[in-house]
Design a protein around this motif. Structure first.
Motif, mmCIF file in Angstrom:
data_model
loop_
_atom_site.group_PDB
_atom_site.id
_atom_site.type_symbol
_atom_site.label_atom_id
_atom_site.label_comp_id
_atom_site.label_asym_id
_atom_site.label_seq_id
_atom_site.Cartn_x
_atom_site.Cartn_y
_atom_site.Cartn_z
ATOM 1 N N ALA A 352 0.828 -1.209 0.000
ATOM 2 C CA ALA A 352 0.000 0.000 0.000
ATOM 3 C C ALA A 352 0.861 1.257 0.000
ATOM 4 O O ALA A 352 0.569 2.230 -0.716
ATOM 5 C CB ALA A 352 -0.921 -0.010 1.217
ATOM 6 N N THR A 356 0.698 3.762 -3.278
ATOM 7 C CA THR A 356 0.181 5.122 -3.132
ATOM 8 C C THR A 356 1.260 6.166 -3.394
ATOM 9 O O THR A 356 0.974 7.261 -3.885
ATOM 10 C CB THR A 356 -0.419 5.332 -1.735
ATOM 11 N N THR A 357 2.510 5.840 -3.077
ATOM 12 C CA THR A 357 3.605 6.755 -3.391
ATOM 13 C C THR A 357 3.774 6.899 -4.901
ATOM 14 O O THR A 357 3.923 8.010 -5.430
ATOM 15 C CB THR A 357 4.913 6.254 -2.762
ATOM 16 N N LEU A 359 1.509 6.408 -7.125
ATOM 17 C CA LEU A 359 0.349 7.152 -7.609
ATOM 18 C C LEU A 359 0.544 8.655 -7.430
ATOM 19 O O LEU A 359 0.289 9.447 -8.350
ATOM 20 C CB LEU A 359 -0.912 6.702 -6.866
ATOM 21 N N ARG A 383 -3.051 10.941 -1.696
ATOM 22 C CA ARG A 383 -2.318 9.807 -1.141
ATOM 23 C C ARG A 383 -2.672 9.570 0.323
ATOM 24 O O ARG A 383 -2.850 8.430 0.755
ATOM 25 C CB ARG A 383 -0.822 10.078 -1.295
ATOM 26 N N ILE A 386 -6.007 7.885 0.817
ATOM 27 C CA ILE A 386 -6.014 6.471 0.451
ATOM 28 C C ILE A 386 -5.236 5.621 1.453
ATOM 29 O O ILE A 386 -5.688 4.543 1.865
ATOM 30 C CB ILE A 386 -5.419 6.277 -0.963
ATOM 31 N N ILE A 387 -4.071 6.091 1.888
ATOM 32 C CA ILE A 387 -3.198 5.261 2.718
ATOM 33 C C ILE A 387 -3.712 5.114 4.144
ATOM 34 O O ILE A 387 -3.481 4.079 4.797
ATOM 35 C CB ILE A 387 -1.751 5.825 2.727
#
Length: 472
Positions: A352, A356-357, A359, A383, A386-387
């Protein structure tokens, strides 16, 4: 025991709040003495160097802190492996920059800045030992002295008109003074010895931590680098201005709390119920202080930027507001990564973190040329949104920290902060004063409205928070 714990925390926050004060002085000086482009160039160079140093540090320091027994062979292996890898990195970075740019000034800046990696890595074994023993007084002293010396040196370089060299001079002086203080405090001779199997064990234990740190630091430093590639140094300067205002309190307070939290969590790792309780209590106390702080920064961003830094930084105002909201969301799960390290379950969130990074960096790369610094700010916000739930899912799998406990821990500070925001927005527009008085009145209104709203929801918060430091 309670008094000893409070003494540790007092020294931690003496260091961290001292850093806020000193960093604010140097940052205001740089904002006045350097142009956005000069600040952007120095920031990009330091970002690259610090990213590499942070990866190496994460591989070794936290595993050393978690060891049941720290022996001389651990110290020697970690120290000399760090030195050798740092020296190799300096050579590689210096060579790589000659291929990247023909500008001799940028080449020299990057090569000189890369020496920071050596100083940073030499300090790891000393810092790990002091964290294990609870010697936060020495850690605070070396950091504050390094910051003072680095700040004075950096401002002097800026006054001499050397531009981006000021940023590089500051971090190098700071790290050099820090390692000298640590070595004088612990003058032992570290024999040259690298135990291969032991080093592999440390690397194996530190790899998940390093990947998470790499993800986090790649995000923070990588956003700056990619923004510079797509939007130019001016956009980096504006983004860095906004980010520094957030990072001054966030980094100081977060790092202080997490430095203390890891050994505390590790001692409770065998009892998930006790670990869940202290994570919940720690998050509640931290959220009580930090969530309104960052929401307040967002509310007063216009006054803060224009009054303290001047009109040339106006473009940073909306960036600061977005980044402040991002930090407020992050408060709700600020101990997740530390707790996973304590129970050796960092692998649960690696995918994850990395995804996300990637993204966020992709968003900056795609939209940086069009939206400038705002692309980076919104990418970090996306980010974080989401994280955070993914981190809670990882905690649930590791120790049973579920969504019910997450909401019970955070809802009061979030609701009270939203009430505060509504009242400040309504009142500040009707105030007849301007300038610093307007800023002061907004802060007072916000603090009072938050205190009242929180107390209505939780009348016994003082007694409960006190128990966190005296009974657990």
């Amino acid at each position: 025991m309670a008094n000893h714990r409070l003494v540790k925390l007092i020294w931690i926050f003496t260091e961290k709040f001292g850093l806020i004060f000193l960093s604010m002085i140097t940052f205001v000086a740089y904002a006045r003495l350097l142009s956005p482009t000069e600040l952007g160039v120095g920031t990009v160079i330091i970002a690259v160097v610090e990213l590499i140093g942070m990866i190496y540090s994460s591989v070794l320091e936290d595993p050393l802190v978690r060891l049941e027994r720290l022996e001389d062979k651990h110290i020697a292996t970690a120290f000399w492996a760090s030195v050798l890898v740092s020296l190799l990195s300096i050579v590689v970075i210096s060579g790589a920059v000659t291929l990247y740019t023909p500008d001799p000034v940028l080449r020299w800046m990057t090569a000189v800045a890369s020496v920071k990696i050596l100083f940073t890595m030499m300090a790891r074994v000393y810092v790990a030992q002091m964290r294990r023993s609870g010697n936060f007084r020495m850690l605070a002293s070396r950091t504050l002295l390094g910051k003072v010396c680095g700040g004075v040196g950096g401002i002097a370089v800026a006054l001499w008109g050397l531009g981006a060299w000021a940023v590089i001079a500051q971090v190098l002086i700071m790290e050099f003074v820090s390692i000298v203080v640590l070595m004088r405090a612990d003058p032992r001779r570290i024999a040259f010895s690298i135990d291969g199997p032991l080093l592999r064990e440390l690397l194996k234990a530190g790899a998940p931590v390093a990947i998470n740190a790499l993800s986090s630091q790649t995000l923070q430093r990588g956003v700056t680098v990619i923004l510079g590639m797509t939007a130019g140094s001016n956009a980096v300067g504006m983004f860095n201005m906004a980010m520094r205002i957030i990072d001054l309190p966030r980094t100081a307070i977060y790092h202080g709390l997490i430095s203390y939290a890891l050994p505390v969590f590790a001692r409770r790792s065998a009892d998930p119920s006790r670990l869940r309780a202290i994570i919940s209590d720690s998050t509640a106390v931290s959220g009580f202080l930090l969530t309104p702080l960052f929401i307040g920064i967002a509310l007063t961003a216009h006054d803060l930027i224009l009054l303290i830094f001047g009109a040339k930084w106006t473009e940073a105002i909306p960036l600061l507001q977005v980044l402040a909201c991002t930090a407020a969301i992050g408060n709700t799960a600020m101990y997740a990564t530390t707790a996973l390290v304590a129970v050796n379950c960092s692998h649960l969130t690696i995918k994850a973190e990395v995804a996300t990074t990637v993204l966020a960096l992709a968003l900056v790369y795609s939209f940086g040329s069009l939206y400038g610094g705002m692309a980076a700010a919104l990418a970090l916000l996306a980010r974080m949104a989401i994280i955070t739930p993914l981190q809670i899912r990882g905690l649930n799998r590791a120790i049973g920290y579920d969504w019910r406990l997450f909401f019970e821990t955070n809802y009061r500070s979030v609701v009270a902060s939203l009430v505060m925001a509504a009242i400040v927005l309504m009142v500040s527009s009707r105030l007849s004063v301007q300038g610093y008085l307007h800023l002061f009145c907004s802060i007072v209104v916000g603090a009072l409205s938050y205190a009242v709203a929180y107390s209505v929801m939780h009348p016994r918060w003082m007694q409960e928070f006190k128990s966190v430091f005296t009974t657990r």
